[in-house]
Enzyme design. Structure first.
Site, mmCIF file in Angstrom:
data_model
loop_
_atom_site.group_PDB
_atom_site.id
_atom_site.type_symbol
_atom_site.label_atom_id
_atom_site.label_comp_id
_atom_site.label_asym_id
_atom_site.label_seq_id
_atom_site.Cartn_x
_atom_site.Cartn_y
_atom_site.Cartn_z
ATOM 1 N N PRO A 10 -28.697 29.127 20.950
ATOM 2 C CA PRO A 10 -29.846 29.834 20.631
ATOM 3 C C PRO A 10 -30.196 30.720 21.686
ATOM 4 C CG PRO A 10 -30.692 27.597 20.872
ATOM 5 C CD PRO A 10 -29.119 27.510 20.832
ATOM 6 N N ASN A 11 -30.462 32.048 21.435
ATOM 7 C CA ASN A 11 -30.950 33.202 22.340
ATOM 8 C C ASN A 11 -30.023 33.639 23.114
ATOM 9 O OD1 ASN A 11 -33.851 33.029 21.373
ATOM 10 N ND2 ASN A 11 -33.872 31.034 22.724
ATOM 11 N N ARG A 18 -32.713 39.654 27.837
ATOM 12 C CA ARG A 18 -33.471 38.373 28.129
ATOM 13 C C ARG A 18 -33.490 37.981 29.540
ATOM 14 N NH1 ARG A 18 -32.668 32.593 27.193
ATOM 15 N NH2 ARG A 18 -35.093 31.737 27.254
ATOM 16 N N TYR A 23 -30.568 35.397 34.071
ATOM 17 C CA TYR A 23 -29.231 35.362 33.212
ATOM 18 C C TYR A 23 -28.159 36.427 33.729
ATOM 19 C CZ TYR A 23 -31.931 31.990 30.772
ATOM 20 O OH TYR A 23 -32.865 30.964 30.506
ATOM 21 N N ASN A 79 -22.116 26.726 25.370
ATOM 22 C CA ASN A 79 -23.341 27.024 26.211
ATOM 23 C C ASN A 79 -24.251 26.646 25.290
ATOM 24 O OD1 ASN A 79 -25.584 27.866 27.324
ATOM 25 N ND2 ASN A 79 -24.750 29.669 28.145
ATOM 26 N N ALA A 82 -31.194 26.204 25.300
ATOM 27 C CA ALA A 82 -32.038 25.265 25.161
ATOM 28 C C ALA A 82 -31.750 23.756 24.366
ATOM 29 C CB ALA A 82 -33.529 25.758 24.579
ATOM 30 N N HIS A 85 -31.390 20.453 26.066
ATOM 31 C CA HIS A 85 -32.598 19.688 26.610
ATOM 32 C C HIS A 85 -33.233 19.134 25.543
ATOM 33 C CE1 HIS A 85 -31.355 22.174 29.960
ATOM 34 N NE2 HIS A 85 -31.845 23.242 29.452
ATOM 35 N N ASP A 92 -25.030 13.886 19.120
ATOM 36 C CA ASP A 92 -24.477 13.132 18.090
ATOM 37 C C ASP A 92 -23.122 13.882 17.537
ATOM 38 O OD1 ASP A 92 -25.836 11.084 19.052
ATOM 39 O OD2 ASP A 92 -27.128 11.115 17.277
ATOM 40 N N GLU A 103 -19.316 21.944 28.995
ATOM 41 C CA GLU A 103 -20.773 22.262 28.811
ATOM 42 C C GLU A 103 -20.893 23.506 29.865
ATOM 43 O OE1 GLU A 103 -25.216 20.812 29.109
ATOM 44 O OE2 GLU A 103 -23.931 19.454 29.461
ATOM 45 N N HIS A 105 -23.628 26.504 31.671
ATOM 46 C CA HIS A 105 -24.864 26.986 31.593
ATOM 47 C C HIS A 105 -24.770 28.316 32.832
ATOM 48 C CE1 HIS A 105 -27.352 24.324 29.381
ATOM 49 N NE2 HIS A 105 -26.388 23.117 29.887
ATOM 50 N N ILE A 106 -25.503 29.342 32.261
ATOM 51 C CA ILE A 106 -25.347 30.497 33.239
ATOM 52 C C ILE A 106 -26.114 30.346 34.353
ATOM 53 C CG2 ILE A 106 -25.900 32.897 33.253
ATOM 54 C CD1 ILE A 106 -25.228 33.078 30.168
ATOM 55 N N SER A 107 -27.271 29.768 34.306
ATOM 56 C CA SER A 107 -28.223 29.721 35.311
ATOM 57 C C SER A 107 -28.194 28.274 36.104
ATOM 58 C CB SER A 107 -29.799 30.096 34.961
ATOM 59 O OG SER A 107 -30.089 28.880 34.135
ATOM 60 N N ARG A 112 -34.562 25.006 38.160
ATOM 61 C CA ARG A 112 -35.600 25.524 37.500
ATOM 62 C C ARG A 112 -36.465 24.729 36.902
ATOM 63 N NH1 ARG A 112 -32.902 29.098 32.739
ATOM 64 N NH2 ARG A 112 -34.935 29.850 32.631
ATOM 65 N N ARG A 116 -35.829 21.241 32.103
ATOM 66 C CA ARG A 116 -34.341 21.804 32.018
ATOM 67 C C ARG A 116 -33.128 20.917 32.778
ATOM 68 N NH1 ARG A 116 -34.551 26.947 29.410
ATOM 69 N NH2 ARG A 116 -36.524 28.061 30.040
#
Length: 152
Positions: A10-11, A18, A23, A79, A82, A85, A92, A103, A105-107, A112, A116
């Site tokens: 998402p996002n 954003r 990011y 990626n 959210a 978390h 699952d 996995e 994550h950009i940031s 943070r 997170r």
């Protein structure tokens, strides 16, 4: 040629607009291009997908787990945004489909907000790349390709 899924949650369709201070300014199309170049260098075919819908992401995880079992794919760079978390369902799905995942994550999620700092995905991932910006994607592809060469 083996394939790899690059999956975005998402996002991530808002990447580049954003919170660029968090990011960066690269768009999802820029990330896709980085991944296509690196995948070609690794001799992999890449499929790039993004959804804001948890159920759609779960369906794709199941699909790619079958592809791995059939010897058509090596796994996924994911990626989860959210969902890392919040989504036990995605965790699952990855475990149940036996999908090898790295996995991304950009940031740096550990620098943070406290919510997170925990990922439900990390315990079922083969590896995690965090905080290296969009360069984390080609690094994750490289790692996934190396892991696919090793016996499990």
């Amino acid at each position: 040629m083996s394939s790899v899924l690059v999956l975005n949650g998402p996002n991530l369709d808002l990447l580049g607009t954003r919170k660029p201070e968090v990011y960066g300014s690269a768009t999802l199309a820029d990330v896709e291009q980085l991944c296509r170049v690196r995948a070609a260098e690794l001799g992999l075919d890449v499929e790039f997908r993004q959804s804001n819908h948890e159920g759609q992401l779960i369906d794709w995880v199941h699909e790619w787990g079958r592809r791995v079992r059939d010897g058509l794919a090596i796994g996924a760079v994911y990626n989860p945004g959210a969902h890392a978390h919040t989504s036990i369902a995605l965790r699952d799905a990855i475990e149940g489909a036996e999908l090898p995942v790295v996995e991304v994550h950009i940031s740096n999620v550990h620098a943070r907000e406290p919510f997170r700092h925990h990922s439900h995905i990390s315990p079922v991932a083969r590896g995690v790349v965090v905080g290296l910006g969009v360069l984390g994607y080609p690094l994750a592809l490289t790692g996934l390709a190396e892991l696919a060469r090793q016996p499990r």
